[in-house]
Design an enzyme around this catalytic site. Sequence first.
Site, PDB file in Angstrom:
ATOM      1  N   ARG A 106       0.836  -1.205   0.000  1.00 52.98           N
ATOM      2  CA  ARG A 106       0.000   0.000   0.000  1.00 52.98           C
ATOM      3  C   ARG A 106       0.871   1.257   0.000  1.00 52.98           C
ATOM      4  O   ARG A 106       1.832   1.355   0.750  1.00 52.98           O
ATOM      5  CB  ARG A 106      -0.911   0.026   1.243  1.00 52.98           C
ATOM      6  CG  ARG A 106      -1.810  -1.190   1.275  1.00 52.98           C
ATOM      7  CD  ARG A 106      -2.957  -1.082   2.203  1.00 52.98           C
ATOM      8  NE  ARG A 106      -3.679  -2.351   2.216  1.00 52.98           N
ATOM      9  CZ  ARG A 106      -4.902  -2.486   2.714  1.00 52.98           C
ATOM     10  NH1 ARG A 106      -5.515  -1.432   3.253  1.00 52.98           N
ATOM     11  NH2 ARG A 106      -5.503  -3.650   2.673  1.00 52.98           N
TER      12      ARG A 106
ATOM     13  N   GLU B 284      -7.249  -0.237  14.746  1.00 50.26           N
ATOM     14  CA  GLU B 284      -7.868  -1.187  13.812  1.00 50.26           C
ATOM     15  C   GLU B 284      -6.895  -2.292  13.420  1.00 50.26           C
ATOM     16  O   GLU B 284      -5.778  -2.035  12.985  1.00 50.26           O
ATOM     17  CB  GLU B 284      -8.314  -0.443  12.542  1.00 50.26           C
ATOM     18  CG  GLU B 284      -9.024  -1.355  11.541  1.00 50.26           C
ATOM     19  CD  GLU B 284      -8.908  -0.884  10.115  1.00 50.26           C
ATOM     20  OE1 GLU B 284      -9.147   0.314   9.866  1.00 50.26           O
ATOM     21  OE2 GLU B 284      -8.544  -1.712   9.251  1.00 50.26           O
TER      22      GLU B 284
ATOM     23  N   ARG C 107       1.160  -5.440  11.769  1.00 47.57           N
ATOM     24  CA  ARG C 107       0.355  -4.607  12.671  1.00 47.57           C
ATOM     25  C   ARG C 107      -0.074  -5.391  13.912  1.00 47.57           C
ATOM     26  O   ARG C 107      -0.018  -4.872  15.021  1.00 47.57           O
ATOM     27  CB  ARG C 107      -0.863  -4.016  11.959  1.00 47.57           C
ATOM     28  CG  ARG C 107      -1.630  -3.064  12.850  1.00 47.57           C
ATOM     29  CD  ARG C 107      -2.785  -2.360  12.196  1.00 47.57           C
ATOM     30  NE  ARG C 107      -2.384  -1.436  11.146  1.00 47.57           N
ATOM     31  CZ  ARG C 107      -3.264  -0.602  10.556  1.00 47.57           C
ATOM     32  NH1 ARG C 107      -4.536  -0.613  10.922  1.00 47.57           N
ATOM     33  NH2 ARG C 107      -2.870   0.196   9.590  1.00 47.57           N
TER      34      ARG C 107
ATOM     35  N   SER D  61     -11.040  -5.770   9.405  1.00 50.67           N
ATOM     36  CA  SER D  61     -12.126  -5.052   8.762  1.00 50.67           C
ATOM     37  C   SER D  61     -13.025  -6.053   8.053  1.00 50.67           C
ATOM     38  O   SER D  61     -12.572  -6.760   7.153  1.00 50.67           O
ATOM     39  CB  SER D  61     -11.503  -4.090   7.749  1.00 50.67           C
ATOM     40  OG  SER D  61     -12.410  -3.150   7.349  1.00 50.67           O
TER      41      SER D  61
ATOM     42  N   ARG E 164       1.868   0.945  10.277  1.00 55.59           N
ATOM     43  CA  ARG E 164       1.452   1.350   8.926  1.00 55.59           C
ATOM     44  C   ARG E 164       2.690   1.313   8.025  1.00 55.59           C
ATOM     45  O   ARG E 164       3.496   2.228   8.052  1.00 55.59           O
ATOM     46  CB  ARG E 164       0.845   2.758   8.962  1.00 55.59           C
ATOM     47  CG  ARG E 164       0.072   3.156   7.728  1.00 55.59           C
ATOM     48  CD  ARG E 164      -0.530   4.554   7.889  1.00 55.59           C
ATOM     49  NE  ARG E 164      -1.489   4.556   9.009  1.00 55.59           N
ATOM     50  CZ  ARG E 164      -2.776   4.207   8.869  1.00 55.59           C
ATOM     51  NH1 ARG E 164      -3.240   3.805   7.681  1.00 55.59           N
ATOM     52  NH2 ARG E 164      -3.595   4.237   9.909  1.00 55.59           N
TER      53      ARG E 164
HETATM   54  N1  LIG Z   1      -0.313   0.043   5.596  1.00 57.69           N
HETATM   55  C1  LIG Z   1      -0.590  -0.992   6.401  1.00 57.69           C
HETATM   56  N2  LIG Z   1       0.397  -1.513   7.179  1.00 57.69           N
HETATM   57  C2  LIG Z   1       0.143  -2.570   8.000  1.00 57.69           C
HETATM   58  N3  LIG Z   1      -1.059  -3.163   8.111  1.00 57.69           N
HETATM   59  C3  LIG Z   1      -2.059  -2.673   7.336  1.00 57.69           C
HETATM   60  C4  LIG Z   1      -1.883  -1.580   6.466  1.00 57.69           C
HETATM   61  N4  LIG Z   1      -3.074  -1.327   5.841  1.00 57.69           N
HETATM   62  C5  LIG Z   1      -3.951  -2.229   6.327  1.00 57.69           C
HETATM   63  N5  LIG Z   1      -3.351  -3.043   7.214  1.00 57.69           N
HETATM   64  C6  LIG Z   1      -3.946  -4.156   7.959  1.00 57.69           C
HETATM   65  O1  LIG Z   1      -4.801  -4.870   7.056  1.00 57.69           O
HETATM   66  C7  LIG Z   1      -6.110  -4.937   7.608  1.00 57.69           C
HETATM   67  C8  LIG Z   1      -7.119  -5.003   6.490  1.00 57.69           C
HETATM   68  O2  LIG Z   1      -6.996  -3.854   5.676  1.00 57.69           O
HETATM   69  S1  LIG Z   1      -8.333  -3.161   5.253  1.00 57.69           S
HETATM   70  O3  LIG Z   1      -8.007  -2.297   4.177  1.00 57.69           O
HETATM   71  O4  LIG Z   1      -8.908  -2.597   6.419  1.00 57.69           O
HETATM   72  N6  LIG Z   1      -9.331  -4.306   4.747  1.00 57.69           N
HETATM   73  C9  LIG Z   1      -9.021  -5.190   3.805  1.00 57.69           C
HETATM   74  O5  LIG Z   1      -7.959  -5.171   3.190  1.00 57.69           O
HETATM   75  C10 LIG Z   1     -10.058  -6.296   3.583  1.00 57.69           C
HETATM   76  N7  LIG Z   1      -9.706  -7.064   2.435  1.00 57.69           N
HETATM   77  C11 LIG Z   1     -10.146  -7.153   4.834  1.00 57.69           C
HETATM   78  O6  LIG Z   1      -8.867  -7.626   5.202  1.00 57.69           O
HETATM   79  C12 LIG Z   1      -6.208  -3.703   8.470  1.00 57.69           C
HETATM   80  O7  LIG Z   1      -7.226  -3.837   9.439  1.00 57.69           O
HETATM   81  C13 LIG Z   1      -4.820  -3.673   9.102  1.00 57.69           C
HETATM   82  O8  LIG Z   1      -4.737  -4.619  10.157  1.00 57.69           O
END
Ligand SMILES: Nc1ncnc2c1ncn2[C@@H]1O[C@H](COS(=O)(=O)NC(=O)[C@@H](N)CO)[C@@H](O)[C@H]1O
Length: 424
Positions: free
Chosen positions: A258, A347, A388, A350, A273
């Site tokens: 991401r 969080e 995370r 999700s 993050r």
């Molecule tokens: N940049 C990031 N770095 C670390 N963990 C992350 C990051 N972005 C998201 N996550 C983790 O990934 C989980 C799911 O991301 S989400 O966008 O909320 N949801 C999804 O991707 C859905 N597909 C359910 O997993 C988050 O709750 C968090 O625990």
Amino acid sequence: MLDLKFIRENPDAVREAIRVKNVALDLDDLLQRDRDLVALKQRVEAMQTERNANAKLVPKASPEDRPGLIQKGKDLSEDLKALEPQLREQEDALKQLLLRVPNIPLPGVPVGKDEDDNVELRREGELPGFDFTPLDQVEILEKQGWADFERVARVSGSRSYLLKGDAALLEMAVLMFALDFLSQRGFTPLSTTALVRRETLVNSGHFPGDEESVYKLEGDELLLAGTAEVPINSLYAGEQLSADELPLTFAGFSAAFRREAGSAGRDVRGLIRVHEFRKVEQYVLCRADQEEGLKWFERLLSNAEGLLQALELPYRVIQNCTGDMGAGKVLMYDIETWVPSEQKYRETHSCSYLGDWQARRTGLRYRDEHGKLLYAHTLNNTGIASPRILVPLLENHQQADGTVRVPAALRPYLGGREVLGQPV
Ligand SMILES: Nc1ncnc2c1ncn2[C@@H]1O[C@H](COS(=O)(=O)NC(=O)[C@@H](N)CO)[C@@H](O)[C@H]1O
């Protein structure tokens, strides 16, 4: 993506969804383009009918009438050909707008602007009390020599991480535990890609809209998905499944990437993050039946809660408001896990139910028991996302001597050890 017939027949419900989800879309413009396209298609059909009728007259025509009829046929064919680019352009323009139409939130979803308007549903697990000054995630890692943020930043830039020794083993342990936990509950484990074609991101609903979050590979047709939901959702794209093949339930492990473009300054330290992480994703494709969909929603939520309870982590469940649930969801809950150093729930999961919105844009259909072809319903939830999850894991289970207690559920994945690290 909603059914165009539904949009035509329920403009007010769609307009309300656009409003409460703060979607930038002019529904009146979309409906006008729809009417224009219908009119153009009717005109094309009339010309085709006329051309076909005219073609039937030629062989029976008298010698003096025949040339005129042949010329008329040629003129009609040229006029039709000239309309093709306009027809395609208007179809594409309408399709691009239809991809932006949000799903209708279920009744009872709190209306709100952003995460501040989310609603806490319940808290589980006792918050830890420490009879020593607890360390935060980075302090624990550095004290035990379990990370090397400086060196990895030189190699991979900001928002990167490198785990060493027991912390590296802990990450693999927690991911393997999640795969085991979910496969024991009937979810088919997958180890899947993050490299995906652009259309898979349109299929899942990330595009259009989330372009700035996704890494694109220069000169290649591939992009890096931020969640295994994206490749898994497109595995069966365009296929016609049979009702007895459903539900499909997957626990998909993948790397996740991401750009975090909109997160400047947030969570810049440590593991919360980062640009590249690993996730075990829960994904369900079930019959187009809301009762069944809601049952799966509860199952996905309870799976995640079961994982957190096994990791002995306190958490809370919140319901996302309309402004924080994204375009495709009808229902969404986040799970937030306690982070002692922040004295806040953060969080970690999700959970989403998308009705047939994702399946329609992906072309995921099945033949029901009456032979009717229907778009399926899809759902997803996080199983475990690392690193995370390591933040609450390390912080909640830290001990006065700097070591970290291993929850019983993880011990089998760490050679039976009950404690990680050396007393410091
Ligand atoms: N940049 C990031 N770095 C670390 N963990 C992350 C990051 N972005 C998201 N996550 C983790 O990934 C989980 C799911 O991301 S989400 O966008 O909320 N949801 C999804 O991707 C859905 N597909 C359910 O997993 C988050 O709750 C968090 O625990």
